[in-house]
Design a protein around this motif. Structure first.
Motif, mmCIF file in Angstrom:
data_model
loop_
_atom_site.group_PDB
_atom_site.id
_atom_site.type_symbol
_atom_site.label_atom_id
_atom_site.label_comp_id
_atom_site.label_asym_id
_atom_site.label_seq_id
_atom_site.Cartn_x
_atom_site.Cartn_y
_atom_site.Cartn_z
ATOM 1 N N UNK A 48 2.729 5.833 -13.714
ATOM 2 C CA UNK A 48 3.748 4.812 -13.437
ATOM 3 C C UNK A 48 3.519 3.520 -14.214
ATOM 4 N N UNK A 49 2.282 3.265 -14.605
ATOM 5 C CA UNK A 49 1.955 2.012 -15.277
ATOM 6 C C UNK A 49 1.694 0.871 -14.318
ATOM 7 N N UNK A 50 1.739 1.132 -13.003
ATOM 8 C CA UNK A 50 1.496 0.099 -12.002
ATOM 9 C C UNK A 50 0.000 -0.078 -11.752
ATOM 10 N N UNK A 51 -0.361 -1.323 -11.449
ATOM 11 C CA UNK A 51 -1.749 -1.666 -11.134
ATOM 12 C C UNK A 51 -1.890 -1.993 -9.665
ATOM 13 N N UNK A 52 -3.037 -1.693 -9.133
ATOM 14 C CA UNK A 52 -3.424 -2.167 -7.804
ATOM 15 C C UNK A 52 -4.834 -2.713 -7.946
ATOM 16 N N UNK A 53 -5.189 -3.613 -7.041
ATOM 17 C CA UNK A 53 -6.547 -4.147 -7.093
ATOM 18 C C UNK A 53 -7.200 -4.070 -5.726
ATOM 19 N N UNK A 54 -8.487 -3.810 -5.767
ATOM 20 C CA UNK A 54 -9.319 -3.824 -4.562
ATOM 21 C C UNK A 54 -10.128 -5.106 -4.582
ATOM 22 N N UNK A 55 -10.020 -5.887 -3.519
ATOM 23 C CA UNK A 55 -10.825 -7.094 -3.404
ATOM 24 C C UNK A 55 -11.617 -7.109 -2.103
ATOM 25 N N UNK A 56 -11.262 -6.229 -1.185
ATOM 26 C CA UNK A 56 -11.972 -6.133 0.085
ATOM 27 C C UNK A 56 -13.372 -5.578 -0.179
#
Length: 134
Positions: A48-56
């Motif tokens: 999809x080209x979408x990003x997600x980020x983990x910060x927890x």
């Protein structure tokens, strides 16, 4: 010890093949930074080209723990032979835009590897937990 002459070619082949074996490493050996300093992980979905980020911190610790159990075998395949990617993962030791370490489901540090675990399953699991970055 007297070795029959017909065994010499086999001995040479055995010695040569043992010197050219593929290298197997753990994730902790592959990662060239300090895992305890990872503050953010970005995951790109290649379809999809979408990003997600983990910060927890707990999610990051769980993700790194899962990766610590994976064994990677570096292959002799050229990265130009691969097309596309399922997921790309960036490890940030600070909350900077640029990651300190990047890998995909089959490339790390410009080397192609085979993992003993399906990394796409792990990456997708944490992609779903991540915050939208788009």
């Amino acid at each position: 010890m007297n070795i029959p002459k017909f065994l010499y070619p086999f001995i040479v082949l055995l010695l040569f093949s043992s010197g050219c074996s593929e290298k197997t490493l753990t994730f902790n050996e592959l990662y060239d930074g300090d895992l305890s300093k990872v503050e953010m992980i970005t995951i790109l979905d290649g379809s999809t080209g979408y990003n997600r980020k983990l910060t927890n911190k707990d999610d990051i610790a769980d993700f790194l723990e899962e990766l610590s159990h994976v064994t990677f075998t570096i292959t002799n395949i050229d990265t130009r032979e691969l097309n596309g990617m399922l997921f790309g993962v960036g490890f940030h030791e600070t909350n900077s835009i640029n990651p300190d370490f990047v890998m995909t489901t089959n490339i790390v540090d410009d080397k192609v590897f085979e993992a003993d675990t399906d990394l796409a399953i792990i990456f997708e699991k944490y992609y779903e937990k991540g915050e939208s970055d788009n």
